[in-house]
Design a protein around this motif. Structure first.
Motif, PDB file in Angstrom:
ATOM      1  N   TYR A   2      -5.778  -0.644  -3.511  1.00 32.15           N
ATOM      2  CA  TYR A   2      -5.957   0.304  -4.508  1.00 32.15           C
ATOM      3  C   TYR A   2      -6.205  -0.157  -5.985  1.00 32.15           C
ATOM      4  N   ASP A  32     -15.599   2.482  -0.669  1.00 34.33           N
ATOM      5  CA  ASP A  32     -14.959   4.077  -0.763  1.00 34.33           C
ATOM      6  C   ASP A  32     -15.970   5.080  -1.231  1.00 34.33           C
ATOM      7  N   ASP A  91      -9.314  -5.291   1.684  1.00 35.36           N
ATOM      8  CA  ASP A  91      -8.656  -4.190   2.420  1.00 35.36           C
ATOM      9  C   ASP A  91      -8.274  -4.601   3.726  1.00 35.36           C
ATOM     10  N   TYR A 111      -0.093  -1.798   3.601  1.00 33.56           N
ATOM     11  CA  TYR A 111       0.366  -0.450   3.239  1.00 33.56           C
ATOM     12  C   TYR A 111       1.441   0.132   3.677  1.00 33.56           C
ATOM     13  N   GLU A 121      -0.715  -6.318  -5.040  1.00 32.02           N
ATOM     14  CA  GLU A 121      -1.737  -5.730  -6.145  1.00 32.02           C
ATOM     15  C   GLU A 121      -1.158  -5.858  -7.689  1.00 32.02           C
ATOM     16  N   GLN A 157      -0.210   2.094  -9.274  1.00 28.65           N
ATOM     17  CA  GLN A 157       0.184   1.477  -8.230  1.00 28.65           C
ATOM     18  C   GLN A 157       1.439   1.707  -7.526  1.00 28.65           C
ATOM     19  N   TRP A 160       1.299   5.089  -6.057  1.00 26.90           N
ATOM     20  CA  TRP A 160       0.619   4.842  -4.899  1.00 26.90           C
ATOM     21  C   TRP A 160       1.430   4.514  -3.742  1.00 26.90           C
ATOM     22  N   ASN A 161       2.407   3.567  -4.078  1.00 22.80           N
ATOM     23  CA  ASN A 161       3.368   2.728  -3.292  1.00 22.80           C
ATOM     24  C   ASN A 161       4.657   3.481  -2.850  1.00 22.80           C
TER      25      ASN A 161
END
Ligand SMILES: [Zn+2]
Length: 167
Positions: A2, A32, A91, A111, A121, A157, A160-161
């Motif tokens: 990300y 993306d 990725d 992920y 990250e 981040q 996101w996580n």
């Protein structure tokens, strides 16, 4: 990956200063962007291939060719192409992706382990911004501004996580 993609683009700026920042950011997330295009215009049929080896190689060659045409420097073209390749390379750490259409699916899928992805990250953000801060042409880089950018990227981040319903 990300926020790490953006950190890679920022770090790459140190060597590719002649390319606009937006150009570097776009190259770093080209697969993306290609996904978005494929979703908007399904008739193009690009969806399944953006994160495969043939797909990303084609995209890297395309971006390198356009960069060469616009900026007329082989080094910049090569750098932009490598940025596109970097997207899928990292990725594979965070996701599981097919090597080619209907091919074997590989990847570490960090992920699935949010703290591990966050550490990877965060480390990428730290290295990318440290490289960025060392760009020779930055006018008296205000450390506060780069620190604020790092904090913002880490916050995105973390959301996101760990946030957003634990997705
Ligand atoms: Zn991607």
């Amino acid at each position: 990956m990300y926020m790490g993609h953006f950190a890679i683009a920022l770090g790459a700026r140190r060597r590719l200063q002649r390319l606009p920042m937006a150009w570097l950011l776009a190259a770093s997330i080209e697969p993306d962007l290609h996904d978005v295009l494929g979703n908007l215009v399904p008739a193009l049929g690009v969806g399944p291939d953006t994160h495969t080896l043939p797909g990303v190689c084609a995209a890297a060659i395309g971006v390198a060719a356009v960069t060469a045409l616009v900026f007329r420097r082989a080094g910049l073209a090569l750098g932009a192409g490598v940025l596109v390749l970097s997207h899928v390379a990292v990725d594979y750490l965070t996701s599981r992706l097919p090597l080619w259409r209907h091919g074997p699916v590989v990847g570490l899928h960090l992920y699935a382990t949010p703290w591990a992805d966050f550490l990877l990250e965060a480390g990428t953000i730290a290295i990318g911004l440290a490289l960025y801060a060392g760009s020779p042409d930055l006018r008296r880089p205000t450390r506060g501004w780069i620190t604020a950018m790092a904090a913002l990227m880490l916050a995105f981040q973390a959301a996101w996580n760990f946030g957003l319903g634990g997705g």
